[in-house]
Every structure is written in C-alpha cells, then in structure tokens.
Design a protein around this motif. Structure first.
Motif, PDB file in Angstrom:
ATOM      1  N   GLY A 321       0.748  -1.097   0.119  1.00 27.45           N
ATOM      2  CA  GLY A 321      -0.082  -0.157   0.102  1.00 27.45           C
ATOM      3  C   GLY A 321       0.773   1.114   0.002  1.00 27.45           C
ATOM      4  N   LYS A 322       1.952   1.186   0.822  1.00 23.54           N
ATOM      5  CA  LYS A 322       2.850   2.509   0.755  1.00 23.54           C
ATOM      6  C   LYS A 322       3.706   2.737  -0.316  1.00 23.54           C
ATOM      7  CE  LYS A 322       3.525   2.544   6.009  1.00 23.54           C
ATOM      8  NZ  LYS A 322       4.492   2.579   7.090  1.00 23.54           N
ATOM      9  N   LEU A 323       3.865   1.329  -1.163  1.00 23.40           N
ATOM     10  CA  LEU A 323       4.556   1.562  -2.420  1.00 23.40           C
ATOM     11  C   LEU A 323       3.506   2.282  -3.356  1.00 23.40           C
ATOM     12  CD1 LEU A 323       7.101   0.609  -4.361  1.00 23.40           C
ATOM     13  CD2 LEU A 323       5.685  -1.248  -4.824  1.00 23.40           C
ATOM     14  N   VAL A 324       2.383   1.963  -3.354  1.00 24.57           N
ATOM     15  CA  VAL A 324       1.677   2.637  -4.446  1.00 24.57           C
ATOM     16  C   VAL A 324       1.396   4.030  -4.167  1.00 24.57           C
ATOM     17  CG1 VAL A 324      -0.864   2.837  -5.332  1.00 24.57           C
ATOM     18  CG2 VAL A 324       0.354   0.547  -4.867  1.00 24.57           C
ATOM     19  N   GLU A 325       1.310   4.404  -2.814  1.00 22.40           N
ATOM     20  CA  GLU A 325       1.223   5.603  -2.261  1.00 22.40           C
ATOM     21  C   GLU A 325       2.615   6.492  -2.520  1.00 22.40           C
ATOM     22  OE1 GLU A 325       0.890   6.521   1.882  1.00 22.40           O
ATOM     23  OE2 GLU A 325      -0.803   4.904   1.932  1.00 22.40           O
ATOM     24  N   GLY A 326       3.619   5.836  -2.356  1.00 22.87           N
ATOM     25  CA  GLY A 326       4.897   6.481  -2.841  1.00 22.87           C
ATOM     26  C   GLY A 326       5.133   6.868  -4.246  1.00 22.87           C
ATOM     27  N   LEU A 327       4.668   5.960  -5.006  1.00 22.24           N
ATOM     28  CA  LEU A 327       4.711   6.287  -6.371  1.00 22.24           C
ATOM     29  C   LEU A 327       3.771   7.279  -6.907  1.00 22.24           C
ATOM     30  CD1 LEU A 327       4.765   2.499  -7.833  1.00 22.24           C
ATOM     31  CD2 LEU A 327       6.875   4.061  -7.561  1.00 22.24           C
ATOM     32  N   ARG A 328       2.712   7.375  -5.993  1.00 19.07           N
ATOM     33  CA  ARG A 328       1.809   8.547  -6.512  1.00 19.07           C
ATOM     34  C   ARG A 328       2.323  10.009  -6.054  1.00 19.07           C
ATOM     35  NH1 ARG A 328      -3.214   5.132  -5.929  1.00 19.07           N
ATOM     36  NH2 ARG A 328      -3.622   4.687  -8.164  1.00 19.07           N
ATOM     37  N   ARG A 329       3.150   9.781  -4.956  1.00 21.59           N
ATOM     38  CA  ARG A 329       3.716  11.158  -4.579  1.00 21.59           C
ATOM     39  C   ARG A 329       4.813  11.442  -5.394  1.00 21.59           C
ATOM     40  NH1 ARG A 329       3.491   9.260   0.730  1.00 21.59           N
ATOM     41  NH2 ARG A 329       5.735   8.322   0.446  1.00 21.59           N
ATOM     42  N   LEU A 330       5.874  10.587  -6.040  1.00 28.02           N
ATOM     43  CA  LEU A 330       6.650  10.640  -6.656  1.00 28.02           C
ATOM     44  C   LEU A 330       6.134  11.434  -8.106  1.00 28.02           C
ATOM     45  CD1 LEU A 330       9.658  10.605  -7.384  1.00 28.02           C
ATOM     46  CD2 LEU A 330       8.994   8.257  -8.145  1.00 28.02           C
ATOM     47  N   ASN A 331       5.104  10.886  -8.561  1.00 23.90           N
ATOM     48  CA  ASN A 331       4.435  11.547  -9.607  1.00 23.90           C
ATOM     49  C   ASN A 331       4.261  13.034  -9.487  1.00 23.90           C
ATOM     50  OD1 ASN A 331       4.742   9.391 -11.349  1.00 23.90           O
ATOM     51  ND2 ASN A 331       2.602   8.876 -11.630  1.00 23.90           N
ATOM     52  N   ASP A 332       3.431  13.255  -8.216  1.00 22.61           N
ATOM     53  CA  ASP A 332       2.990  14.442  -7.778  1.00 22.61           C
ATOM     54  C   ASP A 332       4.272  15.667  -7.808  1.00 22.61           C
ATOM     55  OD1 ASP A 332       0.524  13.896  -7.641  1.00 22.61           O
ATOM     56  OD2 ASP A 332       0.392  13.667  -5.382  1.00 22.61           O
ATOM     57  N   ASP A 333       5.401  15.040  -7.260  1.00 23.94           N
ATOM     58  CA  ASP A 333       6.550  15.678  -7.079  1.00 23.94           C
ATOM     59  C   ASP A 333       7.303  16.078  -8.413  1.00 23.94           C
ATOM     60  OD1 ASP A 333       6.268  15.969  -4.588  1.00 23.94           O
ATOM     61  OD2 ASP A 333       7.740  14.470  -3.995  1.00 23.94           O
ATOM     62  N   LEU A 334       7.062  14.876  -9.522  1.00 23.63           N
ATOM     63  CA  LEU A 334       7.637  14.999 -10.649  1.00 23.63           C
ATOM     64  C   LEU A 334       6.874  15.728 -11.825  1.00 23.63           C
ATOM     65  CD1 LEU A 334       9.812  11.747 -10.932  1.00 23.63           C
ATOM     66  CD2 LEU A 334      10.513  13.961  -9.907  1.00 23.63           C
ATOM     67  N   ARG A 335       5.371  16.224 -11.309  1.00 24.84           N
ATOM     68  CA  ARG A 335       4.690  16.787 -12.013  1.00 24.84           C
ATOM     69  C   ARG A 335       4.269  15.978 -13.176  1.00 24.84           C
ATOM     70  NH1 ARG A 335       8.180  22.123 -12.676  1.00 24.84           N
ATOM     71  NH2 ARG A 335       8.939  22.173 -10.541  1.00 24.84           N
ATOM     72  N   VAL A 336       4.009  14.934 -12.944  1.00 21.20           N
ATOM     73  CA  VAL A 336       3.468  13.830 -14.084  1.00 21.20           C
ATOM     74  C   VAL A 336       1.991  14.091 -14.181  1.00 21.20           C
ATOM     75  CG1 VAL A 336       3.230  11.452 -14.746  1.00 21.20           C
ATOM     76  CG2 VAL A 336       5.154  12.090 -13.649  1.00 21.20           C
ATOM     77  N   PRO A 337       1.436  14.565 -15.504  1.00 23.91           N
ATOM     78  CA  PRO A 337       0.107  14.768 -15.758  1.00 23.91           C
ATOM     79  C   PRO A 337      -0.471  13.560 -16.019  1.00 23.91           C
ATOM     80  CG  PRO A 337       1.320  15.295 -17.514  1.00 23.91           C
ATOM     81  CD  PRO A 337       2.507  14.750 -16.588  1.00 23.91           C
ATOM     82  N   ALA A 338      -1.925  13.402 -15.975  1.00 20.43           N
ATOM     83  CA  ALA A 338      -2.671  12.501 -16.541  1.00 20.43           C
ATOM     84  C   ALA A 338      -2.730  12.547 -18.013  1.00 20.43           C
ATOM     85  CB  ALA A 338      -4.044  12.474 -16.123  1.00 20.43           C
TER      86      ALA A 338
END
Ligand SMILES: NC(=O)c1ccc[n+]([C@@H]2O[C@H](COP(=O)([O-])OP(=O)(O)OC[C@H]3O[C@@H](n4cnc5c(N)ncnc54)[C@H](O)[C@@H]3O)[C@@H](O)[C@H]2O)c1
Ligand SMILES: [Fe+2]
Length: 386
Positions: A321-338
């Motif tokens: 669960g923390k992995l999925v959250e961590g990857l989402r956080r990484l995407n936010d920090d790296l400004r990955v758009p949908a």
C-alpha cells in the motif's frame, strides 16, 4: 534450479569523463571508421563535438548521421542505413538517449539482415550481427547501451515494437554521466522514471532470477534517493552520477529478466500519441502497481523497503500500500500529468483503447507481469489513468 541467461556488451567503461576513452576503445576493437548516429539537439548542445574532438585528436576518420528523431521510426532507420551503405564505415557509434542508441543498433543489424525491420519483431531473436556498435548514453534512462532490446516505431502499422537478440547487444558501452548535466527538468524526471520502471518490472517479472535481482535492488534506491535532487538542481553531480549508474544497472536487470505490464501498455501510448517514453511509464506506474501487487506481495514489499517508502516492520500488505502511495507522491513531485492533461485527444484516446490493449498483449511484456491481465483489464487500466 532457475537457469539465468545473460547477454551483455564485451566492453563496459563507466564513470565521469570516460567518453574521452572512445578512441582507445575503437583501437582496442581494431576499428577505424565509425558512423556516429545521433540527433540534432545533441549536435547543438555540443555533446557530439565532445566525441568527435576525441576522434580528431586520435586521427580517426568518421561520419555523422544526426537525423534520429524521438521514438525512432522505420523511415528514420532507413535514412541512417543509406548513410552507412554509402560510406566505408566499419562500426556504428550510437550517441544519445534511447532513440539514437536504438537507431544505431538497428542500422547495424539491418545492414546484414534482409527485409523490413518488422519482420524481426520479438519474440524473433536477431542473432546475425552487423558491424560492431559502440553506445554512449546521454540521458541515462533507457539503459539501452547494456540491453539486448531495441525499440522502433512502424509508421505503416502505428506500432512501437521490440526487437531483440545478440545483434541488438552493443559491442562496447561507454557510460559517462557528465553528458546528463545538460538534461532539462522534464527529461531528467522522465528518464529517471523509465529507469525506475525497468528496475521494478525486472524485479517483479516472472522471469527474474538472482543475478538480475541484484541489479534491480541496487538501482531502485539510487533512483529514489537522487531523482528529486537531480530535478531540483541539474548541476548536482552526485545525483547525476547516481542516476546514470542506476539506469545502467536497471538496464542489465530488465534486459535479462524482461519488463512487464507498464512497458507493455506504455509503448502503444508512445506509438499513437507521441508521449515521451518515460512520461507514459510514469502515467501508468502507480495504477499498474496497484493492479499487480496482490500477485507478488513480498516482491513489491521489497521494492517499497529498498526505496524507504516502507520499513522492515511493515507487513508485506502494508508495504505494498505504501509503495502505491509513494509512487503517486513521486508522480506529484515530478509533475506527471494524466493523459487528459497532456493534450491527448479524448475521443481518439478512447477509440484507440482496444487496439492499444491488443498491441500491449502482442508485445509479450504483460505476460511477464505477476498478474497477467486480460485485454478488458488493460482497457480498464487505460480508462482509469485518463
Ligand atoms: N533499447 C532499450 O533497451 C530501450 C529501453 C527503454 C526505452 N527505449 C526507447 O528509447 C527511446 C527513449 O529514449 P530516451 O528516453 O533516452 O530519450 P530520447 O533519446 O528520445 O531523447 C529525448 C530528448 O532528450 C534529448 N537529450 C538527450 N540527451 C540529452 C542531454 N544530455 N541533455 C539534454 N537533452 C538531451 C534528445 O536530444 C531528445 O530531444 C524510446 O523510443 C524508448 O522506447 C529503449
Ligand atoms: Fe523503458
């Protein structure tokens, strides 16, 4: 007992400034006239001159084909092949990101294999080798310099496919992180996520084995530690060095253990919508990880722990669960758009989902995933990330 099968270049030189040894490597291999395959941007930045200056000093004659485009096509390959055939070159230097390196590989093996490059789509193994290839990465993302893979886009079928075999393995890899200092923010982020996806997918792949695990487990924490720092300060040499090392290690891992569902789904997005390879991986990575974790909990939990997204006291389920959250956080920090925020046409995206799912499955990559999806599940994942 698991039997591992590994292919890798004969020569690997790695470290800051090592591109200065390019002439020495050519001489060691008995080569005297390279065709340098690269892109125009790298000519303008001065990276090509860094290598040609070394060749000039050593008195080695060369030619330059700088017509490589991002996500190289069969048409671009044909142009380069014509340049190779028009000269008396005895080897090919691929200088750049995955696009020039893959084009260099394909120019080399298509100079001795008849027909169209699509005739050799994986799982066909291309073992008939062309002139030696010397690969010099400048993005530190794809790891192509160490892999047995080559990715070319078919302009007729709008399909981005894998080519694989001994003929796609470089003769020599010269890995110099100093090139990467000039990468802008977006390319730094995207290429790092590409490496991270290689390492994670190699580690959870059904074809992973102890040798590839070691590379994957070394690459993941390096990327997690350095990616934000390299993005925030492009001149951070420690971060640049760490990311380049990780890209190579991740390349060794996935080359021999294969990638999985993220890459399987990412290539069709690249072929149909021209989204940068690392960026389309990033769009998919959290959702595909969430879809897959239950089928290889302890493996995904290891990924979370080595990247310090979870601790050793977390259960595997909690760590996942923390992995999925961590990857989402990484995407936010790296400004990955949908995809919807990246300018993709909504109607065309949804109209293309079925064919993209078929192309993903046909690539063979999803079959290495811990949870092997159906075409309907792939379509649903594409819908979810929109
Ligand atoms: N063969 C493999 O094993 C493998 C693995 C993963 C991806 N790929 C393929 O590689 C391609 C993507 O390669 P990529 O992500 O390295 O990008 P790329 O080669 O397409 O380059 C992207 C952009 O970055 C620029 N660039 C490159 N180095 C730079 C530098 N040091 N400073 C500033 N700008 C720089 C390029 O000029 C280009 O404009 C895709 O086609 C992908 O499918 C291949
Ligand atoms: Fe990749």
């Amino acid at each position: 007992m698991t039997i591992g099968r590994v292919q890798s270049p004969r020569i690997i030189r790695i470290g800051g400034g090592v591109a200065a040894e390019t002439a020495e490597v050519l001489i060691q291999l008995g080569l005297s006239k390279p065709l340098i395959v690269t892109d125009q941007n790298l000519v303008e930045i001065g990276h090509v001159a860094k290598v040609t200056n070394v060749l000039d000093t050593a008195g080695i004659a060369y030619g330059v084909f700088d017509g490589v485009i991002e996500d190289p096509t069969d048409a671009c390959l044909d142009e380069g092949l014509a340049v190779l055939r028009a000269g008396d070159y005895d080897c090919v230097i691929g200088l750049g990101g995955g696009s020039p390196m893959d084009t260099a590989k394909a120019i080399s093996f298509m100079s001795v294999n008849p027909g169209h490059v699509r005739d050799y789509k994986a799982p066909t193994q291309i073992d008939r080798c062309g002139p030696p290839t010397i690969l010099i990465p400048t993005t530190g993302g794809t790891g192509s310099e160490l892999t047995r893979w080559c990715v070319i886009t078919d302009t007729v079928k709008t399909e981005k496919y894998n080519l694989s075999g001994l003929a796609a393995v470089a003769t020599a890899a010269i890995i110099d992180w100093e090139f990467t200092i000039t990468k802008p923010w977006r390319i730094t982020a995207d290429t790092a996520v590409d490496s991270l996806t290689h390492a994670m997918e190699a580690y959870v792949s059904r074809r992973a084995f102890a040798y590839t695990d070691a590379f994957a487990l070394s690459a993941m924490p390096l990327i997690a530690k350095h990616v934000r720092a390299a993005c925030m300060d492009g001149s951070n040499t420690k971060a640049r060095e760490g990311l380049m090392l990780a890209a190579s290690q991740a390349g060794m891992a996935f080359s021999n253990a294969s990638v999985a569902l993220v890459h399987g789904m990412s290539r069709p997005i690249g072929a149909h919508f021209h989204v940068a390879h690392g960026l389309s991986n990033a769009m998919l990575l959290p959702a595909v990880t969430e879809f897959s974790v239950t089928h290889a909990q302890s493996r995904y939990a290891d990924c979370a722990r080595v990247m310090e997204m979870a601790t050793s006291s977390d259960s595997d389920a909690v760590a996942c669960g923390k992995l999925v959250e961590g990857l989402r956080r990484l995407n936010d920090d790296l400004r990955v758009p949908a995809p919807s925020k990246q300018g993709l046409d909504e109607q065309r995206y949804f109209d293309t989902l079925q064919i993209m799912a078929e192309q993903a499955l046909a690539s063979g990559s999803p079959q290495n995933n811990p949870r092997v999806p159906t075409a309907e599940e792939i379509v649903r994942l594409y819908q979810d990330i929109w």
